[in-house]
Write a protein that holds these residues in place. Structure first.
Motif, PDB file in Angstrom:
ATOM      1  N   LEU A   1       0.831  -1.209   0.000  1.00 28.79           N
ATOM      2  CA  LEU A   1       0.000   0.000   0.000  1.00 28.79           C
ATOM      3  C   LEU A   1       0.861   1.253   0.000  1.00 28.79           C
ATOM      4  CD1 LEU A   1      -2.851  -1.022   2.484  1.00 28.79           C
ATOM      5  CD2 LEU A   1      -2.997  -0.836  -0.004  1.00 28.79           C
ATOM      6  N   LEU A   2       1.977   1.163   0.728  1.00 31.66           N
ATOM      7  CA  LEU A   2       2.896   2.294   0.821  1.00 31.66           C
ATOM      8  C   LEU A   2       3.457   2.651  -0.558  1.00 31.66           C
ATOM      9  CD1 LEU A   2       3.815   3.901   3.278  1.00 31.66           C
ATOM     10  CD2 LEU A   2       5.670   2.279   3.591  1.00 31.66           C
ATOM     11  N   ASN A   3       3.562   1.642  -1.424  1.00 31.91           N
ATOM     12  CA  ASN A   3       4.102   1.868  -2.762  1.00 31.91           C
ATOM     13  C   ASN A   3       3.022   2.025  -3.825  1.00 31.91           C
ATOM     14  OD1 ASN A   3       6.917   1.768  -2.164  1.00 31.91           O
ATOM     15  ND2 ASN A   3       6.663  -0.423  -1.757  1.00 31.91           N
ATOM     16  N   ASP A   4       1.762   1.985  -3.396  1.00 29.42           N
ATOM     17  CA  ASP A   4       0.664   2.113  -4.355  1.00 29.42           C
ATOM     18  C   ASP A   4       0.509   3.580  -4.775  1.00 29.42           C
ATOM     19  OD1 ASP A   4      -2.075   0.731  -5.355  1.00 29.42           O
ATOM     20  OD2 ASP A   4      -2.494   2.762  -4.622  1.00 29.42           O
ATOM     21  N   ASP A   5       0.448   3.819  -6.091  1.00 27.59           N
ATOM     22  CA  ASP A   5       0.383   5.200  -6.590  1.00 27.59           C
ATOM     23  C   ASP A   5      -0.832   5.949  -6.052  1.00 27.59           C
ATOM     24  OD1 ASP A   5       2.721   5.085  -7.956  1.00 27.59           O
ATOM     25  OD2 ASP A   5       1.802   4.550  -9.886  1.00 27.59           O
ATOM     26  N   GLY A   6      -1.984   5.279  -6.038  1.00 33.97           N
ATOM     27  CA  GLY A   6      -3.220   5.915  -5.553  1.00 33.97           C
ATOM     28  C   GLY A   6      -3.095   6.312  -4.097  1.00 33.97           C
ATOM     29  N   VAL A   7      -2.558   5.403  -3.294  1.00 38.67           N
ATOM     30  CA  VAL A   7      -2.386   5.680  -1.865  1.00 38.67           C
ATOM     31  C   VAL A   7      -1.397   6.825  -1.684  1.00 38.67           C
ATOM     32  CG1 VAL A   7      -1.485   4.741   0.313  1.00 38.67           C
ATOM     33  CG2 VAL A   7      -2.991   3.336  -1.115  1.00 38.67           C
ATOM     34  N   ARG A   8      -0.325   6.788  -2.432  1.00 39.13           N
ATOM     35  CA  ARG A   8       0.700   7.827  -2.295  1.00 39.13           C
ATOM     36  C   ARG A   8       0.142   9.210  -2.629  1.00 39.13           C
ATOM     37  NH1 ARG A   8       5.972   5.869  -2.133  1.00 39.13           N
ATOM     38  NH2 ARG A   8       6.864   7.550  -3.357  1.00 39.13           N
TER      39      ARG A   8
END
Ligand code: ATP
Length: 235
Positions: free
Chosen positions: A222-229
């Motif tokens: 999740l930390l590397n997910d573009d949307g989350v970022r």
């Protein structure tokens, strides 16, 4: 699974706060719940703790259906919500506040050793054990709230924004404590505005938007997910 939430709906009058939420927590996991203001994070915690009855769906804890059960029963089973620091008893001493956490028979039986463990984890509470809890700093009161929760021998600890209003140094101490609890095998659900720190710590996480789970995965995923970022880390 220790905790299984299935298709949970929750309403406040006509307003729907949760819409078909499903989530699993395995024993020993730290699971982060992230989402914007009003996404339904607190509502989910309240439903699990039995403080708000869901309108649909099921919640089971260690194989028992706890949906809509009284909060006292759910608490007895070992599901604990860590109170905000403000919810301690200000005129009672630190020690008395800790003792108040160990009212159940299984907790009472282990009161002495749990108290030692609390004092080990929070040396400041030991030093201040005879001091009125209301005279502790905000950070110390938050530690006391965690200590009191631990005194009840919980199986699952739920933190709802534990860093709210705390100074940065205290916040990092908070995360360290949750890390220690994790290392000792405690199961944790963590709701935090501090998305980056909570995903770094968590085994897995769920993203809530408008009462729905829109994404789930490992903390690092999740930390590397573009949307989350973009949405939660401003990157
Ligand atoms: N007691 C209540 N009565 C009516 N509506 C409520 C109540 N509590 C929460 N809500 C509504 O339910 C929705 C979800 O709120 P909830 O507090 O669960 O969100 P949250 O993700 O914890 O938000 P925050 O990060 O701001 O605490 C929001 O639209 C909120 O306005």
């Amino acid at each position: 699974m220790m905790l299984e939430v299935r298709d949970l709906d929750l309403h406040y009058g006509d307003a729907q706060a949760l819409d078909g939420v499903s989530l699993d927590v395995a024993e020993g996991e730290v699971v982060a719940i992230i989402g914007a203001n009003g996404a339904g994070k607190t509502s989910l915690i309240r439903a699990i703790a039995g403080m708000k009855r869901p309108s649909r769906g099921t919640i089971s804890f260690e194989g028992q259906n706890i949906t809509g059960r009284a909060s006292s029963i759910i608490c007895d089973l070992g599901v604990a919500q860590v109170a905000e620091g403000r919810q301690i008893f200000p005129s009672m001493s630190v020690r008395e506040n800790l003792d108040m956490g160990a009212v159940l028979p299984r907790a009472k039986a282990k009161r002495k050793e749990t108290l030692e463990r609390c004092y080990e984890m929070f040396p400041k509470l030991k030093v201040r054990s005879d001091q009125a809890a209301g005279t502790l700093s905000g950070g110390e009161q938050q530690m006391l709230a965690i200590g009191r929760c631990l005194m009840g021998q919980p199986r699952l600890m739920m933190f709802d924004e534990p860093s709210l209003g705390l100074a940065p140094a205290v916040v990092s101490e908070m995360f360290k404590i949750i890390k220690t609890l994790h290392a000792e095998g405690m199961t944790v659900i963590l709701v935090e505005q501090n998305v980056s720190a909570s995903l770094k710590l968590a085994d897995r996480g769920y993203v809530l938007e408008n009462g729905r789970v829109v994404l789930s995965g490992t903390g690092s995923g999740l930390l590397n997910d573009d949307g989350v970022r973009q949405a939660y880390l401003g990157l």
